[in-house]
Design an enzyme around this catalytic site. Structure first.
Site, PDB file in Angstrom:
ATOM      1  N   ARG A  73       0.960  -1.228   0.063  1.00 17.96           N
ATOM      2  CA  ARG A  73       0.074   0.012  -0.083  1.00 17.96           C
ATOM      3  C   ARG A  73       0.818   1.237  -0.166  1.00 17.96           C
ATOM      4  O   ARG A  73       0.276   2.367  -0.185  1.00 17.96           O
ATOM      5  CB  ARG A  73      -0.915  -0.075   1.210  1.00 17.96           C
ATOM      6  CG  ARG A  73      -0.198   0.045   2.453  1.00 17.96           C
ATOM      7  CD  ARG A  73      -1.055  -0.582   3.769  1.00 17.96           C
ATOM      8  NE  ARG A  73      -0.139  -0.446   4.876  1.00 17.96           N
ATOM      9  CZ  ARG A  73       0.933  -1.472   5.223  1.00 17.96           C
ATOM     10  NH1 ARG A  73       0.895  -2.527   4.218  1.00 17.96           N
ATOM     11  NH2 ARG A  73       1.693  -1.665   6.094  1.00 17.96           N
ATOM     12  N   GLU A 135      -1.524   9.565  19.520  1.00 18.98           N
ATOM     13  CA  GLU A 135      -0.540  10.476  20.297  1.00 18.98           C
ATOM     14  C   GLU A 135       0.133  11.527  19.303  1.00 18.98           C
ATOM     15  O   GLU A 135       0.225  12.706  19.896  1.00 18.98           O
ATOM     16  CB  GLU A 135       0.702   9.461  20.955  1.00 18.98           C
ATOM     17  CG  GLU A 135       1.155  10.039  22.090  1.00 18.98           C
ATOM     18  CD  GLU A 135       1.885   8.907  22.934  1.00 18.98           C
ATOM     19  OE1 GLU A 135       3.161   8.827  22.618  1.00 18.98           O
ATOM     20  OE2 GLU A 135       1.188   8.204  23.594  1.00 18.98           O
ATOM     21  N   THR A 136       0.484  11.042  18.539  1.00 14.75           N
ATOM     22  CA  THR A 136       1.230  12.079  17.594  1.00 14.75           C
ATOM     23  C   THR A 136       0.122  13.224  16.873  1.00 14.75           C
ATOM     24  O   THR A 136       0.355  14.189  16.797  1.00 14.75           O
ATOM     25  CB  THR A 136       1.781  11.587  16.359  1.00 14.75           C
ATOM     26  OG1 THR A 136       2.781  10.521  16.576  1.00 14.75           O
ATOM     27  CG2 THR A 136       2.786  12.462  15.405  1.00 14.75           C
ATOM     28  N   CYS A 173     -11.504  21.949  16.196  1.00 20.88           N
ATOM     29  CA  CYS A 173      -9.914  21.216  16.110  1.00 20.88           C
ATOM     30  C   CYS A 173     -10.014  19.775  16.456  1.00 20.88           C
ATOM     31  O   CYS A 173     -11.443  19.351  16.782  1.00 20.88           O
ATOM     32  CB  CYS A 173      -8.885  21.826  17.023  1.00 20.88           C
ATOM     33  SG  CYS A 173      -9.095  21.511  18.587  1.00 20.88           S
ATOM     34  N   CYS A 190      -4.211  -1.705  13.419  1.00 16.01           N
ATOM     35  CA  CYS A 190      -4.248  -2.418  11.908  1.00 16.01           C
ATOM     36  C   CYS A 190      -3.719  -3.761  12.192  1.00 16.01           C
ATOM     37  O   CYS A 190      -3.646  -4.502  11.150  1.00 16.01           O
ATOM     38  CB  CYS A 190      -3.438  -1.272  10.987  1.00 16.01           C
ATOM     39  SG  CYS A 190      -1.554  -1.076  11.473  1.00 16.01           S
TER      40      CYS A 190
HETATM   41 ZN   LIG Z   1     -10.819  22.773  19.698  1.00 14.65          ZN
END
Ligand SMILES: [Zn+2]
Length: 347
Positions: A73, A135-136, A173, A190
């Protein structure tokens, strides 16, 4: 290779004939700077699309190196890249430079964390998410909202994908959508759910398209809804978020940035679907790859290129980068990975 934006002969001729882009939009694209974080499945398609579209400066960041099971992929790479053990960011840059020599491409082999994200984002007009973990993404959200830089979130699992375009101060956001990341182990990965290359292509193209709108001067055209689609069930849901940002969002209303401050997040990660753990040590001094390769040659099979050293020792495969960061293959246990690192690399 020069390109004068002639509507007949330019490499961008077909794109410029699309009226909202035109010659003016193309000029804006060529003058724009985009940051793609993650050069795996999503990032491959995003970077490929933006490079071909003529985004003038692309910064590509990835922490990982290529393995054979990526080729299903991750469309920028081939078997030669795997055999050379190249980091994805470097292989992506090599390939894209052959596709469009007119643009600047900056490849960064690094784990994105609170110590480097603001520097990576500096001077950038748009950030596009090619990562595979929340997390990232929460760190990216903190940084992009703080700096007021538009960013496009995208994620895929199984045959499902979702995406949201975030214009800080104008639209909700990521933390308006979900105040906290899902706790580790609470949602499928995954590894357990698998991943179809097809849904990657759809979500990554959607993300790249949103970036092209922003970078060509059409922010007003960006999607204002959270889009969730399932290619196996053939369903698309578009969820309207509140007209403006959430009234009490800790990030975009109260402007608290705990991921950016390093108060949340960690320096270890179990890599999705890889039976591997990443250990990183922000602030650690540089490691001599030559010395390390000599040391590891005494205990295992070692290969080395200018970006990394890799050693197979028993059931483990260690890959160490010049900043001391390491990927320990052969385990998903963080403490086991730490002890392997301490034993063979040192502290
Ligand atoms: Zn926000």
């Amino acid at each position: 290779m020069t390109d004068d934006l002639d509507i007949q002969s330019s490499r961008y001729a077909r794109q410029m004939r699309f009226p909202p882009i035109g010659v003016d939009g193309q000029r804006k694209l060529l003058a724009s700077r985009a940051l793609v974080i993650g050069c795996g499945a999503l990032g491959s398609v995003i970077a490929n699309t933006l490079a071909r579209a003529g985004v003038g400066n692309l910064r590509l960041v990835d922490r990982d190196f290529l393995e054979l099971n990526n080729l299903q992929r991750q469309v920028l790479y081939d078997e030669d890249d795997v055999a050379a053990g190249l980091p994805k960011a470097i292989a992506a840059k090599n390939r894209l430079a052959k596709i469009n020599s007119q643009i600047e491409i900056d490849a960064v082999v690094a784990d994105v964390d609170h110590t480097n994200i603001l520097r990576l984002l500096s001077g950038v007009d748009c950030l596009v998410d090619g990562t595979d973990n929340f997390e990232t993404r929460f760190l990216l959200n903190d940084a992009a909202v703080k700096l007021g830089i538009p960013w496009i979130y995208g994620g895929c699992l199984g045959a499902e994908g979702q995406t949201l375009t975030i214009l800080p101060g104008e639209t909700p956001c990521l933390r308006c959508l979900m105040p906290d990341p899902p706790p580790p182990g609470s949602s499928p990965t995954c590894d357990s759910a698998g991943i179809l290359g097809t849904v990657i292509g759809v979500i990554a193209s959607w993300e790249a398209n949103e970036a092209i709108k922003i970078l060509s001067g059409h922010r007003d055209q960006t999607s204002k809804v959270w889009t969730v689609l399932d290619l196996w069930d053939s369903t698309v849901r578009q969820i309207k978020l509140a007209g403006s940002k959430a009234a009490d969002c800790p990030c975009c209303t109260r402007r608290e940035f705990p991921w950016l401050a390093g108060e949340r997040g960690s320096h270890t990660a179990i890599l999705c679907g890889r039976n591997a753990v990443q250990l990183s040590f922000p602030g650690k001094g540089a490691v001599s790859l030559d010395q390390l390769a000599d040391k590891l040659a005494a205990v295992g099979q070692v290969t080395k290129n200018k970006y990394l050293v890799r050693a197979t020792i028993g059931q483990y495969q260690l890959t160490v980068f010049p900043d001391g960061r390491a990927v320990i293959g052969g385990t998903e246990d963080v403490s086991e990975a730490r002890s392997v690192y301490a034993k063979f690399v040192g502290n």
